[in-house]
Write an enzyme that holds these catalytic residues in place. Structure first.
Site, PDB file in Angstrom:
ATOM      1  N   GLU A  59       0.797  -1.223   0.000  1.00 35.83           N
ATOM      2  CA  GLU A  59       0.000   0.000   0.000  1.00 35.83           C
ATOM      3  C   GLU A  59       0.833   1.278   0.000  1.00 35.83           C
ATOM      4  O   GLU A  59       0.543   2.200   0.755  1.00 35.83           O
ATOM      5  CB  GLU A  59      -0.929  -0.036   1.214  1.00 35.83           C
ATOM      6  CG  GLU A  59      -0.218   0.027   2.593  1.00 35.83           C
ATOM      7  CD  GLU A  59       0.222  -1.315   3.157  1.00 35.83           C
ATOM      8  OE1 GLU A  59       0.420  -2.271   2.384  1.00 35.83           O
ATOM      9  OE2 GLU A  59       0.386  -1.387   4.386  1.00 35.83           O
TER      10      GLU A  59
ATOM     11  N   HIS B 238      -8.089  -4.414  -0.898  1.00 32.74           N
ATOM     12  CA  HIS B 238      -7.288  -4.443   0.328  1.00 32.74           C
ATOM     13  C   HIS B 238      -6.309  -3.261   0.371  1.00 32.74           C
ATOM     14  O   HIS B 238      -6.263  -2.512   1.351  1.00 32.74           O
ATOM     15  CB  HIS B 238      -6.540  -5.777   0.406  1.00 32.74           C
ATOM     16  CG  HIS B 238      -5.674  -5.934   1.605  1.00 32.74           C
ATOM     17  ND1 HIS B 238      -6.081  -6.591   2.745  1.00 32.74           N
ATOM     18  CD2 HIS B 238      -4.416  -5.501   1.859  1.00 32.74           C
ATOM     19  CE1 HIS B 238      -5.106  -6.556   3.635  1.00 32.74           C
ATOM     20  NE2 HIS B 238      -4.071  -5.904   3.125  1.00 32.74           N
ATOM     21  N   GLU B 239      -5.567  -3.078  -0.713  1.00 28.47           N
ATOM     22  CA  GLU B 239      -4.564  -1.997  -0.706  1.00 28.47           C
ATOM     23  C   GLU B 239      -5.242  -0.619  -0.670  1.00 28.47           C
ATOM     24  O   GLU B 239      -4.737   0.304  -0.025  1.00 28.47           O
ATOM     25  CB  GLU B 239      -3.614  -2.113  -1.899  1.00 28.47           C
ATOM     26  CG  GLU B 239      -2.886  -3.467  -2.029  1.00 28.47           C
ATOM     27  CD  GLU B 239      -2.271  -4.001  -0.752  1.00 28.47           C
ATOM     28  OE1 GLU B 239      -1.908  -3.200   0.130  1.00 28.47           O
ATOM     29  OE2 GLU B 239      -2.157  -5.239  -0.613  1.00 28.47           O
TER      30      GLU B 239
ATOM     31  N   TYR C  19      -3.948 -10.572  10.209  1.00 27.56           N
ATOM     32  CA  TYR C  19      -4.996 -10.311   9.217  1.00 27.56           C
ATOM     33  C   TYR C  19      -6.304 -10.955   9.648  1.00 27.56           C
ATOM     34  O   TYR C  19      -7.331 -10.293   9.776  1.00 27.56           O
ATOM     35  CB  TYR C  19      -4.620 -10.916   7.851  1.00 27.56           C
ATOM     36  CG  TYR C  19      -3.441 -10.288   7.155  1.00 27.56           C
ATOM     37  CD1 TYR C  19      -2.144 -10.545   7.570  1.00 27.56           C
ATOM     38  CD2 TYR C  19      -3.632  -9.455   6.060  1.00 27.56           C
ATOM     39  CE1 TYR C  19      -1.058  -9.995   6.911  1.00 27.56           C
ATOM     40  CE2 TYR C  19      -2.543  -8.897   5.387  1.00 27.56           C
ATOM     41  CZ  TYR C  19      -1.267  -9.170   5.821  1.00 27.56           C
ATOM     42  OH  TYR C  19      -0.193  -8.625   5.176  1.00 27.56           O
TER      43      TYR C  19
ATOM     44  N   GLU D 266      -3.399  -4.473   9.510  1.00 22.08           N
ATOM     45  CA  GLU D 266      -3.855  -5.538   8.611  1.00 22.08           C
ATOM     46  C   GLU D 266      -5.222  -6.114   8.963  1.00 22.08           C
ATOM     47  O   GLU D 266      -5.975  -6.497   8.071  1.00 22.08           O
ATOM     48  CB  GLU D 266      -2.799  -6.650   8.528  1.00 22.08           C
ATOM     49  CG  GLU D 266      -1.458  -6.190   7.948  1.00 22.08           C
ATOM     50  CD  GLU D 266      -1.539  -5.639   6.517  1.00 22.08           C
ATOM     51  OE1 GLU D 266      -2.548  -5.870   5.838  1.00 22.08           O
ATOM     52  OE2 GLU D 266      -0.570  -4.963   6.090  1.00 22.08           O
TER      53      GLU D 266
ATOM     54  N   HIS E 188      -6.077   0.266   2.858  1.00 25.97           N
ATOM     55  CA  HIS E 188      -4.931   0.752   3.644  1.00 25.97           C
ATOM     56  C   HIS E 188      -4.786   2.272   3.570  1.00 25.97           C
ATOM     57  O   HIS E 188      -4.107   2.862   4.415  1.00 25.97           O
ATOM     58  CB  HIS E 188      -3.628   0.124   3.141  1.00 25.97           C
ATOM     59  CG  HIS E 188      -3.275  -1.187   3.781  1.00 25.97           C
ATOM     60  ND1 HIS E 188      -3.159  -1.341   5.145  1.00 25.97           N
ATOM     61  CD2 HIS E 188      -2.979  -2.395   3.237  1.00 25.97           C
ATOM     62  CE1 HIS E 188      -2.804  -2.600   5.408  1.00 25.97           C
ATOM     63  NE2 HIS E 188      -2.695  -3.260   4.266  1.00 25.97           N
TER      64      HIS E 188
ATOM     65  N   ASP F  62      10.179 -10.121   9.824  1.00 30.67           N
ATOM     66  CA  ASP F  62       9.996 -10.977   8.643  1.00 30.67           C
ATOM     67  C   ASP F  62       9.628 -12.413   9.054  1.00 30.67           C
ATOM     68  O   ASP F  62       8.854 -13.085   8.374  1.00 30.67           O
ATOM     69  CB  ASP F  62      11.275 -11.043   7.785  1.00 30.67           C
ATOM     70  CG  ASP F  62      11.477  -9.780   6.950  1.00 30.67           C
ATOM     71  OD1 ASP F  62      10.513  -8.999   6.784  1.00 30.67           O
ATOM     72  OD2 ASP F  62      12.610  -9.581   6.468  1.00 30.67           O
TER      73      ASP F  62
HETATM   74  N1  BES Z   1       1.132  -4.386   3.797  1.00 29.11           N
HETATM   75  C1  BES Z   1       0.944  -5.673   3.254  1.00 29.11           C
HETATM   76  C2  BES Z   1       2.193  -6.287   2.702  1.00 29.11           C
HETATM   77  C3  BES Z   1       3.312  -6.459   3.697  1.00 29.11           C
HETATM   78  C4  BES Z   1       3.078  -6.776   5.017  1.00 29.11           C
HETATM   79  C5  BES Z   1       4.595  -6.314   3.273  1.00 29.11           C
HETATM   80  C6  BES Z   1       4.142  -6.916   5.901  1.00 29.11           C
HETATM   81  C7  BES Z   1       5.650  -6.471   4.154  1.00 29.11           C
HETATM   82  C8  BES Z   1       5.427  -6.769   5.470  1.00 29.11           C
HETATM   83  C9  BES Z   1      -0.124  -5.674   2.148  1.00 29.11           C
HETATM   84  O1  BES Z   1      -1.144  -4.762   2.350  1.00 29.11           O
HETATM   85  C10 BES Z   1      -0.774  -7.021   2.160  1.00 29.11           C
HETATM   86  O2  BES Z   1      -1.343  -7.354   3.158  1.00 29.11           O
HETATM   87  N2  BES Z   1      -0.690  -7.759   1.066  1.00 29.11           N
HETATM   88  C11 BES Z   1      -1.299  -9.066   0.950  1.00 29.11           C
HETATM   89  C12 BES Z   1      -2.533  -9.011   0.105  1.00 29.11           C
HETATM   90  C13 BES Z   1      -3.801  -9.090   0.829  1.00 29.11           C
HETATM   91  C14 BES Z   1      -4.999  -9.173  -0.075  1.00 29.11           C
HETATM   92  C15 BES Z   1      -3.914  -9.964   2.012  1.00 29.11           C
HETATM   93  C16 BES Z   1      -0.329  -9.973   0.247  1.00 29.11           C
HETATM   94  O3  BES Z   1       0.698  -9.508  -0.199  1.00 29.11           O
HETATM   95  O4  BES Z   1      -0.599 -11.160   0.154  1.00 29.11           O
HETATM   96 ZN    ZN Z   2      -2.356  -5.302   4.007  1.00 27.86          ZN
END
Ligand code: BES
Ligand code: ZN
Length: 614
Positions: free
Chosen positions: A271, A295-296, A383, A318, A299, A375
């Protein structure tokens, strides 16, 4: 300062960054950025030092810049190196700064290829094969390898930047583009982000990029080869953004553009303000994977306006976003679609809890992250447990009529701020205390400690509408019964023709719960529905997972193909793990990874390495 943010070494209690200006040149030949970061800081208490987070940066100098622009060299110390959190850059101020005073520091530096924030791609790794490419991914704690900063979401900054790139490449950032000019063989792009954001939302991409307009405030960007496909796939983005605005509050960031990255982008989406980054695996050709965009977009409120103070409260980003995403989906595609998404979320949560173990501290909604690499802690728990809690509260407190005004009030109350779970909870009580005191009794009866701090599944199960998934479950149970008698002729391609992507995924994950399935059953399923090589990546991934869980090696080529053509962690990590645990797959998984290591994003490569115990 570990009390405010366990994952940052900055002296967050003594100074706050107000604004950052980045003046950087991109050097593809040596995979680095070099230039200056100018930080405008404010003393929060009397202090003689500024401690910034860095990781794998070469710091050349730091100087204090006076109001008149004169510069004075400052002493620096980089002796404190943390295994997980990088090298603290201690800058010694020439005297004591009094509380509230502001000052400017310029740091000359270079990035190094060891940092986790930037992936440099050689031309062969791009679609066009002619130009190099780079993109950043800073969440959660990688901004410190892009620029020296207070790398904590408790700090919110505005930023501006000037980025020099070789012609004919384009630079884009998570900001509004404010101009570009030529400089010999180079172009210089300028940016400005006036809304304050945490460091993890600073983002940069440089490549041969084309654009297509979707609306007055929305456009898509990608390499020229895919721009038409991207414009088609995401043509609904303006309508989604409007839906989110109707649901929450007016959109505050000016533009909402979408960048479709090369296949090694490790996430579904990120996002970055004004410019969401997404994986090309969303190009399903049927607009069926746009829930990631919902989703994005969400955010833009939860996460980017109201931000978790540190990564222990990540669920505020999240969980809220997943909850909003599903509300947007409901408005666009109907409540059935939302119910299905909740059901899938619950299954994902069960799987995560099983994966980590039901007593694992990482399965708490608010985990302790002191000494943990974010990480490693990343999972679907914040989520789906977060969204589960918000859905529960919505139902428990009287449904959307009661909850929607609350969620808008919540965003208005905290926008522009970084908050923790206590702030969230106490505002929930304050709000309902004001609008409907009877609800406070209900809130008092909730087992908060279990919901927020206990590991494992949430203390209360939600009731989702079973009806929209019934067709999927029925079809799965017919297959399971037929398997006993090898009675497969009853199945026809049209069984799933009318299914949505989510219904197809539920059908396959239901079968996977009964894995291993027999090879002749899987042969028949694939013969009937042609799942190997299916274009929609969610369906293809669910099928390949089911097959690998059943040790069905007929799909091996398709698995290797998926592993070599995309590097989204959501698919890549489980596919490697599953292949690795097949009796005949271990060596192949390791060999494949050794071959493709350089194709993946450094974070993805590191996680797969850990998963496979390499
Ligand atoms: N902000 C996250 C991606 C993220 C989280 C990157 C933690 C690095 C560390 C993004 O909004 C996200 O949640 N992406 C999901 C998609 C979503 C529909 C659940 C993904 O990448 O799978
Ligand atoms: Zn997210």
């Amino acid at each position: 300062m570990f009390e405010i943010d366990p994952n940052s070494q900055s002296n967050l209690n003594e100074v706050a960054t107000l604004h950052v200006h980045l003046d950087l040149a991109v050097e593809f030949a040596c995979s680095k950025l070099s230039g200056t970061a100018i930080l405008e800081l404010q003393a929060l208490a009397q202090t003689q030092q500024v401690v910034l987070d860095t990781a794998h940066l070469t710091i050349k100098s730091a100087s204090l810049i006076s109001a008149e622009g004169a510069s004075k060299a400052l002493k620096i110390d980089m002796g404190t190196v943390h295994d997980l959190y990088g090298t603290a850059l201690r800058i010694v101020l020439p005297g004591t700064m009094t509380k509230d005073s502001t000052f400017k520091i310029a740091i000359e530096y270079e990035t190094t290829p060891k940092g986790g924030a930037i992936q440099f791609l050689v031309p062969e790794q791009t679609l066009g094969k002619k130009h190099p490419y780079l993109f950043t991914q800073c969440e959660e704690i990688h901004a410190r390898s892009l620029f020296p900063c207070q790398d904590s979401p408790s700090v919110k900054i505005s930023y501006s930047a000037s980025i020099r790139v070789p012609k004919p490449l384009t630079a884009l950032m998570s900001a509004i583009a404010t101009g570009r000019h030529d400089d010999g063989g180079f172009s210089v792009f300028n940016f400005e982000q006036k809304t304050t954001i945490p460091s993890y939302l600073v983002a940069l991409v440089v490549g041969n990029l084309a654009t297509a307009k979707i609306s007055d405030r929305c456009a898509v960007w990608s390499e020229p080869e895919t721009i038409d496909a991207c414009a088609w796939e995401f043509s609904e983005m303006e309508r989604m953004l409007q839906t989110a605005e109707e649901l929450i509050t007016p959109y505050q960031w000016g533009r909402y553009d979408l960048l479709v990255l090369p296949p090694s982008f490790p996430f579904g989406g990120m996002e970055n303000p004004c410019l969401t980054f997404v994986t090309p695996t969303l190009l399903a050709g049927d607009r069926s994977l746009t829930d990631v965009i919902a989703h994005e977009i969400a955010h833009s409120w939860s996460g980017n306006l109201v931000t978790a103070k540190n990564w222990e409260h990540f669920w505020l980003n999240e969980g809220w976003t997943t909850y909003f995403e599903r509300k947007i989906v409901a408005r666009l595609s109907g409540e059935d679609a939302r119910q299905l998404s909740c059901v899938i979320g619950e299954a994902d949560l069960i799987e995560s809890v099983e994966f980590y173990g039901k007593d694992s501290p990482l399965t708490a909604l608010v985990p302790k992250l002191d000494g943990v690499d974010p990480d490693d802690a990343y999972s679907t728990v914040p989520y789906d447990k977060g969204a589960h809690l918000l859905y529960y509260l919505e139902q428990y407190l009287g449904g959307p009529v009661v909850f929607e005004p609350y969620m808008r009030a919540y965003i208005n109350e905290f926008q522009g701020k970084s908050i923790d779970t206590d702030d969230w909870k106490s505002y929930l009580f304050t709000y309902f205390g004001k609008v409907d005191p009877a609800k406070v009794e209900l809130l008092d009866a909730i087992e908060w400690d279990k919901w927020l701090y206990a590991p494992g599944m949430p203390p209360v199960k939600n009731k989702y509408d079973e009806h929209p998934q019934k067709v999927s479950l029925d079809l799965a149970s017919r297959w399971l019964k037929a398997a006993d008698k090898s009675d497969y002729v009853q199945f026809k391609p049209k069984d799933i023709e009318e299914f949505s992507t989510m219904q197809r995924v539920i059908f396959l994950s239901q079968l996977a719960e009964h894995a291993p399935l027999k090879a002749d059953t899987l042969d028949a399923i694939d013969d009937t529905y042609k799942l190997t090589g299916y274009q929609n990546c969610e369906v293809r991934f669910s099928w390949l997972s089911l097959a690998l869980k059943s040790n069905y090696m007929a799909v091996v080529d398709a698995v290797i193909d998926m592993l070599s053509t995309q590097g989204r962690m959501k698919y890549t990590r489980p596919l490697y793990r599953l292949l690795h645990s097949c009796p005949d797959g271990r060596e192949l998984a390791e060999k494949t990874f050794a071959r493709l290591h350089g194709f993946y994003h450094p974070i993805c490569a590191r996680m797969v390495e850990k998963d496979l115990g390499l």
